[in-house]
Design an enzyme around this catalytic site. Sequence first.
Site: not given
Length: 253
Positions: A151, A155
């Site tokens: 994750y 990002k």
Amino acid sequence: MEAVVITGASAGIGEEFARQLAVEGKHLVLVARRLERLETLAAELRERHNIEVACIDSDLADPAAPEQLVQALADQQITVTGLVNNAGFGDRGSFVDLDLKRQLDMIQVNVTSLVDLTWRLVPQLKQASDAFVLNVASTAAFQAGPNMAIYYATKAFVLSFSEALHEELKKTGIAVSALCPGATASEFAQEANMTDTLLFKSGTMTPEAVVSKALAGRRRAIVIPGLKNLILVWLGKVSPRMITRRLAGMLQA
Ligand SMILES: NC(=O)c1ccc[n+]([C@@H]2O[C@H](COP(=O)([O-])OP(=O)(O)OC[C@H]3O[C@@H](n4cnc5c(N)ncnc54)[C@H](OP(=O)(O)O)[C@@H]3O)[C@@H](O)[C@H]2O)c1
């Protein structure tokens, strides 16, 4: 019609983007897997704001989805003047223990589909005045995140890509912005198995506050909503990476 496309509009931050862009009088295209939710929101927004709202059911974990989505827009004679790449999800746990398919899907949704859609829609956006691309990154973009390795990496990609595109497309009139929220009250924490983490227990922003900052700053390269998030990002910049990655790991242990 000329419209703004919002991915992940069936919940949380994306739903709020739809609500606030509707107040601006923008026609909208809402995209997500849960079509029923999109239709309910669309009906409400059409009634309240006298705008046109189209709904497209799309699973952005499918590599074919962005091309199909752009084709669906063309079929409905929709010209895109703004794109909010918001759809995304996380998953907490150690990299080797988490399901591989889910992590690869995360890269597809959070990164690959975002890039694919942006590339396909930039030619249309160039024709519009005041066009914008708003990519939802995260404060996770600024450091590595043990226990959410993929994750955080997705990002970091979104932030880097958006900043570069901000500069490249400036001369075309398209504003590209990376929105970097911290913990926000939505379905995200539940979906990512994070409700019991220090990060979410120590306070969240509302999607309303996050989105109003994002839209006000849509011509800036990076928008970090909330003073706490701004301070944390700044502290991260002046601290050694060895410290910031360990702290991030502690917040979601
Ligand atoms: N909440 C936070 O603390 C936080 C902080 C920083 C950044 N963010 C980012 O903000 C964005 C929005 O998250 P949120 O907080 O609003 O979470 P959310 O309430 O869980 O909403 C996520 C949205 O993404 C859509 N989505 C997920 N997988 C999808 C797929 N395979 N295909 C199409 N759409 C998909 C969901 O729609 P369907 O399930 O209907 O498909 C939903 O509309 C994400 O990019 C997230 O990483 C969130």
